[in-house]
Design a protein around this motif. Structure first.
Motif, PDB file in Angstrom:
ATOM      1  N   ASN A  94       0.830  -1.208   0.000  1.00 48.09           N
ATOM      2  CA  ASN A  94       0.000   0.000   0.000  1.00 48.09           C
ATOM      3  C   ASN A  94       0.867   1.261   0.000  1.00 48.09           C
ATOM      4  N   ALA A  97       2.253   1.565  -3.482  1.00 45.34           N
ATOM      5  CA  ALA A  97       1.161   1.954  -4.393  1.00 45.34           C
ATOM      6  C   ALA A  97       0.830   3.427  -4.231  1.00 45.34           C
ATOM      7  N   ASP A  98       0.760   3.886  -2.986  1.00 47.65           N
ATOM      8  CA  ASP A  98       0.440   5.292  -2.721  1.00 47.65           C
ATOM      9  C   ASP A  98       1.547   6.238  -3.181  1.00 47.65           C
ATOM     10  N   ARG A 102       0.847   2.161  -8.100  1.00 45.82           N
ATOM     11  CA  ARG A 102      -0.330   1.301  -7.973  1.00 45.82           C
ATOM     12  C   ARG A 102      -0.493   0.327  -9.145  1.00 45.82           C
ATOM     13  N   LEU A 106      -0.593  -3.718  -8.482  1.00 41.86           N
ATOM     14  CA  LEU A 106      -1.767  -4.540  -8.815  1.00 41.86           C
ATOM     15  C   LEU A 106      -1.425  -5.619  -9.837  1.00 41.86           C
TER      16      LEU A 106
END
Length: 167
Positions: A94, A97-98, A102, A106
Protein backbone atom coordinates in the motif's frame (compact mmCIF):
# COMPACT_ATOMS: atom_id res chain seq x y z
CA UNK A 1 12.00 -46.22 10.37
CA UNK A 2 11.23 -44.05 7.34
CA UNK A 3 13.60 -43.75 4.42
CA UNK A 4 14.42 -40.25 3.24
CA UNK A 5 13.47 -39.76 -0.40
CA UNK A 6 13.60 -36.72 -2.65
CA UNK A 7 10.33 -34.84 -2.78
CA UNK A 8 8.54 -35.49 -6.08
CA UNK A 9 8.45 -32.36 -8.24
CA UNK A 10 4.66 -32.24 -8.22
CA UNK A 11 4.68 -32.02 -4.40
CA UNK A 12 7.47 -29.44 -4.15
CA UNK A 13 5.43 -26.27 -3.61
CA UNK A 14 8.43 -23.95 -3.27
CA UNK A 15 9.99 -25.10 -6.54
CA UNK A 16 6.63 -24.88 -8.29
CA UNK A 17 5.89 -21.30 -7.20
CA UNK A 18 9.37 -20.26 -8.31
CA UNK A 19 8.77 -22.04 -11.63
CA UNK A 20 5.50 -20.18 -12.03
CA UNK A 21 7.43 -16.95 -11.29
CA UNK A 22 5.90 -16.06 -7.95
CA UNK A 23 8.12 -13.88 -5.81
CA UNK A 24 11.75 -12.99 -6.06
CA UNK A 25 13.99 -15.50 -7.84
CA UNK A 26 16.80 -16.95 -5.73
CA UNK A 27 19.36 -15.50 -8.13
CA UNK A 28 18.07 -12.00 -7.30
CA UNK A 29 18.05 -12.71 -3.58
CA UNK A 30 21.71 -13.74 -3.85
CA UNK A 31 22.58 -10.61 -5.86
CA UNK A 32 24.28 -8.00 -3.62
CA UNK A 33 22.66 -5.04 -5.40
CA UNK A 34 20.04 -3.20 -3.30
CA UNK A 35 16.42 -3.83 -4.25
CA UNK A 36 14.76 -1.20 -6.41
CA UNK A 37 11.00 -0.49 -6.40
CA UNK A 38 10.25 -3.29 -8.87
CA UNK A 39 12.25 -5.77 -6.79
CA UNK A 40 10.39 -4.72 -3.63
CA UNK A 41 7.01 -5.04 -5.33
CA UNK A 42 7.89 -8.50 -6.63
CA UNK A 43 9.15 -9.59 -3.21
CA UNK A 44 6.16 -8.31 -1.24
CA UNK A 45 3.62 -9.57 -3.78
CA UNK A 46 5.13 -13.05 -3.66
CA UNK A 47 5.21 -12.93 0.13
CA UNK A 48 1.62 -11.74 0.34
CA UNK A 49 0.30 -14.39 -2.06
CA UNK A 50 2.13 -17.22 -0.28
CA UNK A 51 1.22 -16.05 3.21
CA UNK A 52 -2.44 -15.61 2.23
CA UNK A 53 -2.43 -19.28 1.23
CA UNK A 54 -0.75 -20.22 4.52
CA UNK A 55 -3.44 -18.32 6.46
CA UNK A 56 -6.20 -20.09 4.59
CA UNK A 57 -4.58 -23.48 5.17
CA UNK A 58 -4.14 -22.77 8.90
CA UNK A 59 -7.80 -21.70 9.20
CA UNK A 60 -8.85 -24.98 7.59
CA UNK A 61 -6.63 -26.99 9.93
CA UNK A 62 -7.94 -25.13 12.98
CA UNK A 63 -11.53 -25.84 11.95
CA UNK A 64 -10.73 -29.50 11.21
CA UNK A 65 -8.86 -30.11 14.45
CA UNK A 66 -11.06 -28.06 16.80
CA UNK A 67 -11.51 -31.05 19.14
CA UNK A 68 -7.82 -31.11 20.13
CA UNK A 69 -7.16 -27.96 22.20
CA UNK A 70 -3.36 -28.29 22.27
CA UNK A 71 -3.14 -28.61 18.49
CA UNK A 72 -5.58 -25.75 17.95
CA UNK A 73 -3.54 -23.52 20.28
CA UNK A 74 -0.38 -24.25 18.29
CA UNK A 75 -2.13 -23.73 14.95
CA UNK A 76 -3.59 -20.40 16.14
CA UNK A 77 -0.09 -19.25 17.06
CA UNK A 78 1.16 -20.18 13.59
CA UNK A 79 -1.90 -18.53 12.01
CA UNK A 80 -1.20 -15.33 13.96
CA UNK A 81 2.35 -15.32 12.63
CA UNK A 82 1.13 -15.83 9.06
CA UNK A 83 -1.44 -13.04 9.52
CA UNK A 84 1.30 -10.66 10.65
CA UNK A 85 3.33 -11.53 7.54
CA UNK A 86 0.32 -10.80 5.31
CA UNK A 87 -0.29 -7.52 7.13
CA UNK A 88 3.31 -6.39 6.80
CA UNK A 89 3.45 -7.22 3.09
CA UNK A 90 0.11 -5.46 2.57
CA UNK A 91 1.27 -2.34 4.43
CA UNK A 92 4.40 -2.13 2.31
CA UNK A 93 2.50 -2.72 -0.94
CA UNK A 94 0.00 0.00 0.00
CA UNK A 95 2.86 2.38 0.81
CA UNK A 96 4.50 1.67 -2.56
CA UNK A 97 1.16 1.95 -4.39
CA UNK A 98 0.44 5.29 -2.72
CA UNK A 99 3.88 6.52 -3.85
CA UNK A 100 2.72 6.29 -7.47
CA UNK A 101 3.25 2.61 -8.30
CA UNK A 102 -0.33 1.30 -7.97
CA UNK A 103 -0.54 -0.20 -11.51
CA UNK A 104 2.73 -2.11 -10.97
CA UNK A 105 1.61 -3.35 -7.54
CA UNK A 106 -1.77 -4.54 -8.82
CA UNK A 107 -0.28 -6.24 -11.87
CA UNK A 108 2.40 -8.07 -9.85
CA UNK A 109 0.02 -8.99 -7.03
CA UNK A 110 -2.48 -10.54 -9.44
CA UNK A 111 0.35 -12.39 -11.20
CA UNK A 112 1.69 -13.68 -7.85
CA UNK A 113 -1.75 -14.89 -6.76
CA UNK A 114 -2.25 -16.65 -10.09
CA UNK A 115 1.18 -18.30 -9.83
CA UNK A 116 0.36 -19.39 -6.28
CA UNK A 117 -2.99 -20.80 -7.45
CA UNK A 118 -1.25 -22.79 -10.18
CA UNK A 119 1.30 -24.26 -7.77
CA UNK A 120 -1.37 -25.04 -5.20
CA UNK A 121 -3.45 -26.81 -7.84
CA UNK A 122 -0.54 -29.04 -8.91
CA UNK A 123 0.35 -29.94 -5.32
CA UNK A 124 -3.30 -30.49 -4.38
CA UNK A 125 -3.87 -32.88 -7.28
CA UNK A 126 -0.67 -34.79 -6.51
CA UNK A 127 -1.39 -35.02 -2.79
CA UNK A 128 -5.06 -35.89 -3.25
CA UNK A 129 -4.20 -38.52 -5.85
CA UNK A 130 -1.75 -40.21 -3.48
CA UNK A 131 -4.14 -39.98 -0.54
CA UNK A 132 -7.10 -41.33 -2.51
CA UNK A 133 -5.01 -44.24 -3.81
CA UNK A 134 -3.80 -45.01 -0.29
CA UNK A 135 -7.39 -44.99 0.98
CA UNK A 136 -8.65 -46.99 -1.98
CA UNK A 137 -11.23 -44.32 -2.80
CA UNK A 138 -13.65 -45.10 -5.63
CA UNK A 139 -13.08 -43.38 -9.00
CA UNK A 140 -16.17 -41.21 -8.54
CA UNK A 141 -14.78 -39.82 -5.28
CA UNK A 142 -11.43 -39.17 -6.96
CA UNK A 143 -13.23 -37.43 -9.82
CA UNK A 144 -15.16 -35.07 -7.55
CA UNK A 145 -12.09 -34.35 -5.41
CA UNK A 146 -10.18 -33.40 -8.56
CA UNK A 147 -13.10 -31.34 -9.82
CA UNK A 148 -13.23 -29.47 -6.51
CA UNK A 149 -9.52 -28.65 -6.78
CA UNK A 150 -9.96 -27.45 -10.36
CA UNK A 151 -12.99 -25.28 -9.54
CA UNK A 152 -11.20 -23.68 -6.61
CA UNK A 153 -8.21 -22.99 -8.87
CA UNK A 154 -10.41 -21.53 -11.63
CA UNK A 155 -12.04 -19.09 -9.21
CA UNK A 156 -8.74 -17.96 -7.72
CA UNK A 157 -7.14 -17.66 -11.15
CA UNK A 158 -10.06 -15.77 -12.73
CA UNK A 159 -10.56 -13.47 -9.75
CA UNK A 160 -7.15 -12.85 -8.14
CA UNK A 161 -8.38 -9.79 -6.27
CA UNK A 162 -6.72 -6.48 -5.72
CA UNK A 163 -4.80 -4.64 -3.05
CA UNK A 164 -6.62 -4.69 0.25
CA UNK A 165 -5.95 -3.18 3.65
CA UNK A 166 -3.74 -4.78 6.30
CA UNK A 167 -5.44 -7.14 8.77
Amino acid sequence: GFQVKPLPRELDYETLVQGFEMGTPKSRLDDPRPFDVEDLVTFFCGSKAGEERACAEMEGLIDSLAEDPATVTLLREIHGDESRHVSYATEELNRIADAGHRPLVLQRLRAARRAEARAHRVVSHAFMGRLMALLGAPKIVRFFAGLSIDLSFALRFAFPGGLDQPI
